[in-house]
Design a protein around this motif. Sequence first.
Motif, PDB file in Angstrom:
ATOM      1  N   PRO A 107       0.795  -1.228   0.000  1.00 54.16           N
ATOM      2  CA  PRO A 107       0.000   0.000   0.000  1.00 54.16           C
ATOM      3  C   PRO A 107       0.827   1.278   0.000  1.00 54.16           C
ATOM      4  N   LEU A 108       0.230   2.323  -0.564  1.00 51.18           N
ATOM      5  CA  LEU A 108       0.755   3.671  -0.410  1.00 51.18           C
ATOM      6  C   LEU A 108       0.302   4.161   0.960  1.00 51.18           C
ATOM      7  N   ILE A 109       0.918   5.212   1.466  1.00 50.61           N
ATOM      8  CA  ILE A 109       0.510   5.808   2.740  1.00 50.61           C
ATOM      9  C   ILE A 109      -0.040   7.194   2.458  1.00 50.61           C
ATOM     10  N   LYS A 110      -1.329   7.366   2.735  1.00 50.14           N
ATOM     11  CA  LYS A 110      -2.018   8.628   2.442  1.00 50.14           C
ATOM     12  C   LYS A 110      -1.383   9.824   3.141  1.00 50.14           C
ATOM     13  N   GLU A 111      -0.905   9.642   4.362  1.00 49.77           N
ATOM     14  CA  GLU A 111      -0.370  10.751   5.155  1.00 49.77           C
ATOM     15  C   GLU A 111       1.005  11.229   4.678  1.00 49.77           C
ATOM     16  N   CYS A 112       1.602  10.534   3.734  1.00 49.21           N
ATOM     17  CA  CYS A 112       2.924  10.918   3.236  1.00 49.21           C
ATOM     18  C   CYS A 112       2.799  11.903   2.077  1.00 49.21           C
ATOM     19  N   VAL A 113       3.835  12.670   1.873  1.00 47.49           N
ATOM     20  CA  VAL A 113       3.837  13.689   0.827  1.00 47.49           C
ATOM     21  C   VAL A 113       4.049  13.074  -0.560  1.00 47.49           C
ATOM     22  N   ALA A 114       4.643  11.885  -0.604  1.00 50.54           N
ATOM     23  CA  ALA A 114       4.879  11.211  -1.880  1.00 50.54           C
ATOM     24  C   ALA A 114       4.971   9.711  -1.660  1.00 50.54           C
ATOM     25  N   ASN A 115       4.698   8.951  -2.714  1.00 49.66           N
ATOM     26  CA  ASN A 115       4.787   7.488  -2.685  1.00 49.66           C
ATOM     27  C   ASN A 115       5.334   7.009  -4.020  1.00 49.66           C
ATOM     28  N   ILE A 116       6.182   5.980  -3.965  1.00 52.10           N
ATOM     29  CA  ILE A 116       6.749   5.398  -5.183  1.00 52.10           C
ATOM     30  C   ILE A 116       6.531   3.891  -5.126  1.00 52.10           C
ATOM     31  N   GLU A 117       5.758   3.368  -6.070  1.00 52.05           N
ATOM     32  CA  GLU A 117       5.582   1.923  -6.166  1.00 52.05           C
ATOM     33  C   GLU A 117       6.840   1.349  -6.801  1.00 52.05           C
ATOM     34  N   CYS A 118       7.359   0.262  -6.221  1.00 55.63           N
ATOM     35  CA  CYS A 118       8.649  -0.279  -6.665  1.00 55.63           C
ATOM     36  C   CYS A 118       8.634  -1.798  -6.803  1.00 55.63           C
ATOM     37  N   LYS A 119       9.511  -2.265  -7.677  1.00 51.65           N
ATOM     38  CA  LYS A 119       9.808  -3.689  -7.837  1.00 51.65           C
ATOM     39  C   LYS A 119      11.271  -3.899  -7.465  1.00 51.65           C
ATOM     40  N   VAL A 120      11.555  -5.000  -6.776  1.00 52.48           N
ATOM     41  CA  VAL A 120      12.932  -5.343  -6.434  1.00 52.48           C
ATOM     42  C   VAL A 120      13.623  -5.846  -7.699  1.00 52.48           C
ATOM     43  N   VAL A 121      14.765  -5.239  -8.050  1.00 52.12           N
ATOM     44  CA  VAL A 121      15.503  -5.678  -9.229  1.00 52.12           C
ATOM     45  C   VAL A 121      16.839  -6.334  -8.874  1.00 52.12           C
ATOM     46  N   ASP A 122      17.288  -6.167  -7.620  1.00 50.60           N
ATOM     47  CA  ASP A 122      18.536  -6.810  -7.211  1.00 50.60           C
ATOM     48  C   ASP A 122      18.630  -6.817  -5.691  1.00 50.60           C
ATOM     49  N   LEU A 123      19.248  -7.840  -5.173  1.00 48.69           N
ATOM     50  CA  LEU A 123      19.572  -7.935  -3.748  1.00 48.69           C
ATOM     51  C   LEU A 123      21.075  -8.142  -3.653  1.00 48.69           C
ATOM     52  N   VAL A 124      21.760  -7.234  -2.997  1.00 47.01           N
ATOM     53  CA  VAL A 124      23.201  -7.333  -2.832  1.00 47.01           C
ATOM     54  C   VAL A 124      23.437  -7.793  -1.397  1.00 47.01           C
ATOM     55  N   ASP A 125      23.452  -9.111  -1.225  1.00 48.35           N
ATOM     56  CA  ASP A 125      23.514  -9.702   0.115  1.00 48.35           C
ATOM     57  C   ASP A 125      24.740  -9.265   0.911  1.00 48.35           C
ATOM     58  N   LYS A 126      25.873  -9.140   0.251  1.00 46.89           N
ATOM     59  CA  LYS A 126      27.118  -8.791   0.949  1.00 46.89           C
ATOM     60  C   LYS A 126      26.974  -7.495   1.748  1.00 46.89           C
ATOM     61  N   HIS A 127      26.195  -6.542   1.227  1.00 45.35           N
ATOM     62  CA  HIS A 127      26.057  -5.246   1.876  1.00 45.35           C
ATOM     63  C   HIS A 127      24.631  -4.957   2.326  1.00 45.35           C
ATOM     64  N   ASN A 128      23.740  -5.963   2.276  1.00 47.56           N
ATOM     65  CA  ASN A 128      22.339  -5.796   2.678  1.00 47.56           C
ATOM     66  C   ASN A 128      21.664  -4.651   1.923  1.00 47.56           C
ATOM     67  N   ILE A 129      21.898  -4.596   0.617  1.00 49.64           N
ATOM     68  CA  ILE A 129      21.327  -3.544  -0.222  1.00 49.64           C
ATOM     69  C   ILE A 129      20.213  -4.137  -1.078  1.00 49.64           C
ATOM     70  N   VAL A 130      19.102  -3.459  -1.100  1.00 47.74           N
ATOM     71  CA  VAL A 130      17.980  -3.831  -1.957  1.00 47.74           C
ATOM     72  C   VAL A 130      17.886  -2.750  -3.032  1.00 47.74           C
ATOM     73  N   VAL A 131      17.964  -3.170  -4.284  1.00 46.27           N
ATOM     74  CA  VAL A 131      17.866  -2.230  -5.404  1.00 46.27           C
ATOM     75  C   VAL A 131      16.445  -2.319  -5.947  1.00 46.27           C
ATOM     76  N   LEU A 132      15.804  -1.167  -6.069  1.00 41.48           N
ATOM     77  CA  LEU A 132      14.401  -1.081  -6.477  1.00 41.48           C
ATOM     78  C   LEU A 132      14.258  -0.253  -7.741  1.00 41.48           C
ATOM     79  N   GLU A 133      13.321  -0.642  -8.573  1.00 46.63           N
ATOM     80  CA  GLU A 133      12.973   0.173  -9.727  1.00 46.63           C
ATOM     81  C   GLU A 133      11.575   0.726  -9.502  1.00 46.63           C
ATOM     82  N   GLY A 134      11.447   2.036  -9.574  1.00 46.10           N
ATOM     83  CA  GLY A 134      10.144   2.664  -9.449  1.00 46.10           C
ATOM     84  C   GLY A 134       9.293   2.360 -10.666  1.00 46.10           C
TER      85      GLY A 134
END
Length: 180
Positions: free
Chosen positions: A109-136
């Motif tokens: 879900p989006l959050i109504k009380e926020c000033v902006a929302n970006i729907e995203c899909k996960v495109v990469d997980l960099v396990d070594k550094h705990n990084i999640v790469v998202l594409e809006g």
Amino acid sequence: MRQLKLSRAFTLIEPGPVVLVTTRDGDTNNVMTISWTMVMDFTPVFALTTGPWNHSFAALKRTRECVIAVPAVDLLDRVVGIGTCSGTDTDKFAKFKLTAVPGKLVKAPLIKECVANIECKVVDLVDKHNIVVLEGVAAYVDPTHKEKRMIHAVGDGTFVADGRRFDRRKMMASKLPEGL
């Protein structure tokens, strides 16, 4: 200059605004506070740092989608509260009085009380550094939201709010990609 403990160097470089990241796992919405985010170039690609210690991470990894909700400073206390409890035993949407708005392209879900929302899909997980790469895949802004200043975490329990904007678009016009 005085020397700073190297373990505190991260407080000198603030990465981006504090955001709320929503997930939906089955019939359950959850939200987590993330202070380590970044934009990757002039594209709708973003990175955030999280991992198995966050309850939402399992849903994020399984569903491979989320919403980055950008709160303004008027939500600071709720943002901190969300980050100090777990979705394993707390309905954070109810506890912090957040309104879940259905996404158009993702189940989170989006959050109504926020000033902006970006729907995203996960495109990469960099396990070594705990990084999640998202594409809006879709983005929304609430132009009626009175407070627009974003929250920035220093990393030591203190926060800074955005201030005045300085417009240098004409000066940088030859350097910016088309459409910005």
